[in-house]
Design an enzyme around this catalytic site. Structure first.
Site, mmCIF file in Angstrom:
data_model
loop_
_atom_site.group_PDB
_atom_site.id
_atom_site.type_symbol
_atom_site.label_atom_id
_atom_site.label_comp_id
_atom_site.label_asym_id
_atom_site.label_seq_id
_atom_site.Cartn_x
_atom_site.Cartn_y
_atom_site.Cartn_z
ATOM 1 N N TYR A 198 0.243 9.523 -1.403
ATOM 2 C CA TYR A 198 0.531 9.219 -2.806
ATOM 3 C C TYR A 198 -0.688 9.539 -3.674
ATOM 4 C CZ TYR A 198 4.814 7.100 -1.171
ATOM 5 O OH TYR A 198 6.048 6.902 -0.593
ATOM 6 N N ARG A 205 -6.992 3.775 -7.283
ATOM 7 C CA ARG A 205 -7.776 3.412 -6.096
ATOM 8 C C ARG A 205 -9.267 3.437 -6.407
ATOM 9 N NH1 ARG A 205 -3.286 6.129 -3.272
ATOM 10 N NH2 ARG A 205 -4.226 8.166 -3.629
ATOM 11 N N TYR A 222 2.947 -3.095 0.236
ATOM 12 C CA TYR A 222 3.453 -1.725 0.206
ATOM 13 C C TYR A 222 2.260 -0.780 0.393
ATOM 14 C CZ TYR A 222 7.452 -3.995 -2.070
ATOM 15 O OH TYR A 222 8.500 -4.827 -2.387
ATOM 16 N N ASP A 243 3.286 -3.548 5.158
ATOM 17 C CA ASP A 243 4.244 -2.465 4.953
ATOM 18 C C ASP A 243 5.309 -2.539 6.040
ATOM 19 O OD1 ASP A 243 3.882 0.289 3.074
ATOM 20 O OD2 ASP A 243 5.362 0.432 4.681
ATOM 21 N N ALA A 270 8.319 -6.808 2.241
ATOM 22 C CA ALA A 270 7.308 -7.402 1.362
ATOM 23 C C ALA A 270 7.585 -8.870 1.044
ATOM 24 C CB ALA A 270 7.210 -6.590 0.074
ATOM 25 N N ASP A 287 2.746 -2.267 -5.081
ATOM 26 C CA ASP A 287 3.094 -0.892 -5.442
ATOM 27 C C ASP A 287 4.405 -0.527 -4.749
ATOM 28 O OD1 ASP A 287 3.088 1.725 -6.322
ATOM 29 O OD2 ASP A 287 1.632 2.417 -4.833
ATOM 30 N N CYS A 327 6.759 3.132 -10.134
ATOM 31 C CA CYS A 327 6.916 4.584 -10.199
ATOM 32 C C CYS A 327 8.338 4.949 -10.626
ATOM 33 C CB CYS A 327 6.573 5.230 -8.861
ATOM 34 S SG CYS A 327 7.564 4.627 -7.477
#
Length: 385
Positions: A198, A205, A222, A243, A270, A287, A327
């Site tokens: 990603y 980050r 995630y 995850d 999650a 995320d 997103c």
């Protein structure tokens, strides 16, 4: 030459979309659809030129404009598009998005660059039909050692196109080494999510790593391959990654082992995992994948997000930071703010907006294409009085 062979007449009033550089026309916006499939010239009701694109009535978007000046969609055209995209990414390092679909004037095509390997997705019928024209142009401009295709996304299925996964040119290792700021991730391309990594969270980050302090506790939900968690560990913080993708967690584990870093891992969904954890954490990162693909899904997904954020806030330390990303184009910044307010109200937590970020420059946001802005991140800080 691949010059226009079809002529498409746009309904009166709808020509403004193309004149304002919005590339998509839907069925009810076309007054006189042409017979057949192929490169088409769009004109207004009086016959004035608007755009050149690809027409296919089987597509969910029957006409997608490639250029707003007269001319063919030949190899030279695509060479120009790729050369411009390459020039605009200079200085971004060996891993970046090289082509971002419509925002780069190449509707339905995504190309990510990882050193000397390209990973691409073809998401539209027009780009699929023109493959033998644009692919040689891409190879000529970029000169990669190998190209891998991951055209197995939902957008392609909506187009009625079969999946295509595998090497399309040159040599591509089964496990691709992706480098970012000194971290290396061994990504198995056939099993990875999307194009493998990603890239759109790169700037977040970096911001996150600059904010983390030694000894803090970080929860990366995630996490995928641990782009945030590994940076936390590198700064001397405790990191826990969550995850449901076992392959991704395996990559994270390998990357941490190579670097001599420790990241604790939890495999699972999650929300139930969050409910089973105890805090406090100084940073909690959420995320989630694309939660809203159609507008009618928005209310249910907002309720789900409120549940997630509520659990994240329960685990958040006093004056800690919650990172909430979306997103999904249909989930706007205003929706994220509403979700955060509702969750905070449920717990009686007071928050301040520390920062709002969007996608990085290699994922361009065109003023004329609202959908090209998709990634939004709220950085919220607990703000007790």
């Amino acid at each position: 030459m691949l010059g226009p062979v079809l002529r498409l007449v746009v309904k009166a009033g709808k020509e403004r979309k193309l004149r304002n550089f919005y590339p998509n026309l839907y069925r009810d916006e076309i007054a006189a659809p042409p017979e057949g499939v192929g490169v088409a010239e769009a004109v207004d009701a009086e016959g004035h030129f608007l755009a050149v694109g690809y027409y296919d009535p089987r597509s969910r978007v029957p006409f997608r404009a490639f250029r707003f000046d007269p001319g063919p969609l030949n190899r030279a055209f695509f060479q120009g598009r790729f050369a411009r995209a390459l020039r605009r990414r200079q200085g971004l390092g060996e891993s970046h998005r090289l082509v971002h679909g419509e925002a780069d004037g190449l509707p339905g095509l995504v190309v990510d660059r990882f050193g000397e390997v390209l990973v691409l997705q073809v998401r539209s019928r027009g780009m699929e039909a023109l493959r033998e024209v644009w692919l040689p142009a891409l190879l000529e401009v970029v000169a990669p050692k190998g190209v891998y295709e991951r055209s197995d996304v939902e957008a392609r299925r909506q187009e009625g196109l079969p999946e295509r996964v595998g090497v399309v040119y040159g040599e591509v290792p089964e496990v691709l080494e992706v480098e970012e700021d000194g971290l290396r991730f061994p990504i198995p391309l056939a099993l990875a999510q999307k194009t493998g990594y990603y890239l759109d969270q790169r700037e977040n980050r970096r911001l996150f790593e600059a904010m983390v302090r030694p000894g803090e506790r970080v929860l990366d939900v995630y996490s995928y391959v641990g782009g945030f968690a590994l940076r936390a560990a590198r700064k001397g913080a405790y990191a826990l990654a969550v995850d449901k993708d076992l392959e991704a967690l395996g990559v994270l584990d390998q990357a941490a082992l190579r670097l001599g870093l420790r990241v604790d891992i939890r495999h699972g969904e999650a929300l139930p995992t969050l409910r089973g954890l105890e805090g406090p954490f100084h940073h909690v990162l959420l995320d989630p994948p694309t939660l809203v693909k159609r507008p009618e899904e928005l209310p249910a997904m907002k309720r789900h997000l409120v549940d997630l954020v509520r659990e994240a806030l329960r685990l958040l330390a006093e004056e800690g930071f919650l990172w909430l990303s979306s997103c999904s184009y249909h989930l706007r910044l205003e929706d994220l703010l509403e979700v955060a307010r509702r969750a905070a109200a449920d717990l009686g937590r007071r928050l301040r907006v520390h920062r709002v970020t969007y996608q990085p420059e290699d994922h361009p946001w065109s003023l004329h294409i609202p959908e090209s802005l998709y990634l939004k991140t709220l950085v919220l800080q607990d703000d007790p009085l």
